[in-house]
Design a protein around this motif. Structure first.
Motif, PDB file in Angstrom:
ATOM      1  N   ALA A  37       0.855  -1.186   0.000  1.00 36.51           N
ATOM      2  CA  ALA A  37       0.000   0.000   0.000  1.00 36.51           C
ATOM      3  C   ALA A  37       0.893   1.238   0.000  1.00 36.51           C
ATOM      4  O   ALA A  37       2.110   1.131   0.179  1.00 36.51           O
ATOM      5  CB  ALA A  37      -0.938   0.007   1.203  1.00 36.51           C
ATOM      6  N   GLY A  38       0.271   2.385  -0.186  1.00 38.26           N
ATOM      7  CA  GLY A  38       1.027   3.627  -0.252  1.00 38.26           C
ATOM      8  C   GLY A  38       1.159   4.343   1.073  1.00 38.26           C
ATOM      9  O   GLY A  38       1.357   5.557   1.100  1.00 38.26           O
ATOM     10  N   TYR A  39       1.058   3.617   2.188  1.00 42.15           N
ATOM     11  CA  TYR A  39       1.184   4.243   3.498  1.00 42.15           C
ATOM     12  C   TYR A  39       2.583   4.841   3.670  1.00 42.15           C
ATOM     13  O   TYR A  39       3.579   4.237   3.230  1.00 42.15           O
ATOM     14  CB  TYR A  39       0.948   3.237   4.616  1.00 42.15           C
ATOM     15  N   PRO A  40       2.706   5.968   4.361  1.00 39.79           N
ATOM     16  CA  PRO A  40       4.040   6.558   4.591  1.00 39.79           C
ATOM     17  C   PRO A  40       4.986   5.615   5.312  1.00 39.79           C
ATOM     18  O   PRO A  40       6.182   5.575   5.013  1.00 39.79           O
ATOM     19  CB  PRO A  40       3.726   7.800   5.438  1.00 39.79           C
ATOM     20  N   GLU A  41       4.459   4.820   6.282  1.00 40.23           N
ATOM     21  CA  GLU A  41       5.349   3.923   7.013  1.00 40.23           C
ATOM     22  C   GLU A  41       5.872   2.797   6.126  1.00 40.23           C
ATOM     23  O   GLU A  41       6.956   2.264   6.371  1.00 40.23           O
ATOM     24  CB  GLU A  41       4.664   3.344   8.258  1.00 40.23           C
ATOM     25  N   PHE A  42       5.118   2.427   5.079  1.00 39.88           N
ATOM     26  CA  PHE A  42       5.617   1.418   4.145  1.00 39.88           C
ATOM     27  C   PHE A  42       6.818   1.964   3.372  1.00 39.88           C
ATOM     28  O   PHE A  42       7.790   1.252   3.136  1.00 39.88           O
ATOM     29  CB  PHE A  42       4.509   0.990   3.184  1.00 39.88           C
ATOM     30  N   SER A 239      -0.972   0.372  14.941  1.00 40.18           N
ATOM     31  CA  SER A 239      -0.087   0.917  13.913  1.00 40.18           C
ATOM     32  C   SER A 239      -0.266   2.424  13.842  1.00 40.18           C
ATOM     33  O   SER A 239      -1.384   2.928  14.035  1.00 40.18           O
ATOM     34  CB  SER A 239      -0.406   0.284  12.553  1.00 40.18           C
ATOM     35  N   PRO A 240       0.799   3.168  13.534  1.00 41.11           N
ATOM     36  CA  PRO A 240       0.666   4.626  13.416  1.00 41.11           C
ATOM     37  C   PRO A 240      -0.225   5.065  12.270  1.00 41.11           C
ATOM     38  O   PRO A 240      -0.695   6.203  12.267  1.00 41.11           O
ATOM     39  CB  PRO A 240       2.116   5.103  13.216  1.00 41.11           C
ATOM     40  N   LYS A 241      -0.507   4.190  11.310  1.00 42.75           N
ATOM     41  CA  LYS A 241      -1.380   4.587  10.207  1.00 42.75           C
ATOM     42  C   LYS A 241      -2.787   4.887  10.710  1.00 42.75           C
ATOM     43  O   LYS A 241      -3.514   5.664  10.095  1.00 42.75           O
ATOM     44  CB  LYS A 241      -1.417   3.502   9.125  1.00 42.75           C
ATOM     45  N   PHE A 242      -3.191   4.283  11.848  1.00 40.09           N
ATOM     46  CA  PHE A 242      -4.518   4.529  12.396  1.00 40.09           C
ATOM     47  C   PHE A 242      -4.613   5.856  13.146  1.00 40.09           C
ATOM     48  O   PHE A 242      -5.686   6.241  13.580  1.00 40.09           O
ATOM     49  CB  PHE A 242      -4.928   3.384  13.330  1.00 40.09           C
ATOM     50  N   LEU A 243      -3.487   6.547  13.298  1.00 40.65           N
ATOM     51  CA  LEU A 243      -3.493   7.850  13.960  1.00 40.65           C
ATOM     52  C   LEU A 243      -3.783   8.982  12.978  1.00 40.65           C
ATOM     53  O   LEU A 243      -4.015  10.125  13.400  1.00 40.65           O
ATOM     54  CB  LEU A 243      -2.153   8.114  14.647  1.00 40.65           C
ATOM     55  N   GLN A 244      -3.772   8.697  11.704  1.00 35.90           N
ATOM     56  CA  GLN A 244      -3.941   9.739  10.699  1.00 35.90           C
ATOM     57  C   GLN A 244      -5.405  10.158  10.592  1.00 35.90           C
ATOM     58  O   GLN A 244      -6.313   9.371  10.834  1.00 35.90           O
ATOM     59  CB  GLN A 244      -3.425   9.237   9.347  1.00 35.90           C
ATOM     60  N   GLY A 245      -5.630  11.420  10.220  1.00 40.24           N
ATOM     61  CA  GLY A 245      -6.981  11.936  10.043  1.00 40.24           C
ATOM     62  C   GLY A 245      -7.560  12.503  11.322  1.00 40.24           C
ATOM     63  O   GLY A 245      -7.069  12.251  12.424  1.00 40.24           O
ATOM     64  N   SER A 246      -8.625  13.275  11.203  1.00 38.98           N
ATOM     65  CA  SER A 246      -9.228  13.935  12.360  1.00 38.98           C
ATOM     66  C   SER A 246      -9.817  12.967  13.368  1.00 38.98           C
ATOM     67  O   SER A 246      -9.902  13.265  14.562  1.00 38.98           O
ATOM     68  CB  SER A 246     -10.315  14.911  11.890  1.00 38.98           C
ATOM     69  N   LEU A 247     -10.246  11.793  12.914  1.00 38.86           N
ATOM     70  CA  LEU A 247     -10.826  10.795  13.809  1.00 38.86           C
ATOM     71  C   LEU A 247      -9.802   9.776  14.296  1.00 38.86           C
ATOM     72  O   LEU A 247     -10.163   8.824  14.998  1.00 38.86           O
ATOM     73  CB  LEU A 247     -11.967  10.056  13.106  1.00 38.86           C
TER      74      LEU A 247
END
Length: 308
Positions: A37-42, A239-247
């Motif tokens: 995926a295109g996640y920043p952590e990847f 995972s830090p990807k779940f911290l992204q976004g307002s929610l």
């Protein structure tokens, strides 16, 4: 001059013999990277991998591919044309795809939380070629020790789980109860409503989100986060990807993607060393506390990495 050249050649030959000189064949080997995926952590894991390769004296030679940006057939053709000695797969999706489509190429993975459940390791057939990597899951006990000073005095923790994630759920539940923390848990079935299950949790101080793809799918995750945000309940994510976004969640205690990639590079080069010995997947050597930037209620003075 001829005498000096002759002596220099003998010295180089001695270094090669004792293993102090990088092998030319190893330096020239092509290594491909596949990101699920295109996640920043990847991308950070991929950069860490190349850094780890360079640290061992190997040149960067090979391309990076992103599943989804091109058709998977195009990615497979591109990799085969390069004839890589090894594929570095970032994320479970990339590792599964690599093992299925390119079974004849050795693979090392990173940022995979449960390679057995994902079918990458173990199972009836087992891996079809040399496969190893770094397991991304930080043990619940380690997470708890890091969590206590950030949220002192936790009395009750909420958990959602499915049948697919029952092993991790049981480990977290047993840990919390051994620490004297009450647990409110709800089982989520395939067609279940996580937000409705959360509403049945009366008074939780923290919600512990486990890496359970059924309980927290891409279709229900937003509803879960919105429900908890409205109640003001902090969220621990896997995972830090779940911290992204307002929610997004408040905190994640997990591996650092770049370090995960560097550790995978060491495994990859050991696998390609020619010794022929099996290399077992490794646990992460270190971990990082990721915090949602701007989220209130978190104490200062703790060494964290902020995620926007």
């Amino acid at each position: 001059m001829g005498f000096l050249l002759q002596r220099a050649a003998r010295w180089v030959g001695f270094l090669v013999l004792i293993g102090m000189w990088p092998r030319v064949g190893a330096v020239a080997q092509t290594l491909c990277v596949v990101k699920g995926a295109g996640y920043p952590e990847f991308q950070e894991a991929a950069e860490g991998f190349w850094e780890g390769v360079a640290d061992r004296g190997h040149s960067r030679r090979g391309a990076e591919y992103l599943l989804g940006s091109d058709s998977r057939e195009v990615v497979a053709d591109g990799i085969r044309k390069q004839s890589p000695a090894l594929v570095f797969a970032v994320g479970a999706r990339a590792a599964q795809w690599t093992q299925e489509v390119l079974p004849d190429i050795p693979m090392v993975f990173a940022l995979v939380y449960d390679p057995v459940r994902a079918g990458i390791l173990g199972g009836s057939g087992g891996p079809r070629i040399h496969t190893s990597g770094v397991i991304a899951a930080v043990p619940p006990a380690v997470q708890w020790q890091a969590l206590k000073p950030i949220y002192p005095g936790l009395a009750c923790v909420g958990l959602l789980y499915s049948r697919n994630g029952i092993a991790v759920f049981e480990a977290v539940k047993d840990l919390l109860q051994s620490e004297g923390v009450a647990v409110e848990a709800q089982l989520i079935r395939e067609s279940g409503d996580p937000a409705a299950a959360l509403a049945q949790m009366s008074d939780i101080d923290l919600f512990w989100m486990t890496p359970d793809p059924t309980a927290f799918s891409v279709w229900n995750r937003e509803a879960v986060f919105r429900s908890l945000r409205e109640r003001g309940v902090p969220i621990l994510a896997p995972s830090p990807k779940f911290l992204q976004g307002s929610l997004g969640a408040d905190i994640a205690i997990c591996v650092d993607p770049r370090r995960n990639g560097r550790q995978a590079a060491e495994i990859a080069l050991d696998l390609l060393s020619g010794e022929g010995r099996p290399l077992l997947p490794e646990a992460p050597r270190d971990w990082t506390v990721f915090v949602k930037a701007g989220r209130s209620g978190l104490p200062s003075g703790i060494n964290v990495t902020y995620v926007r």
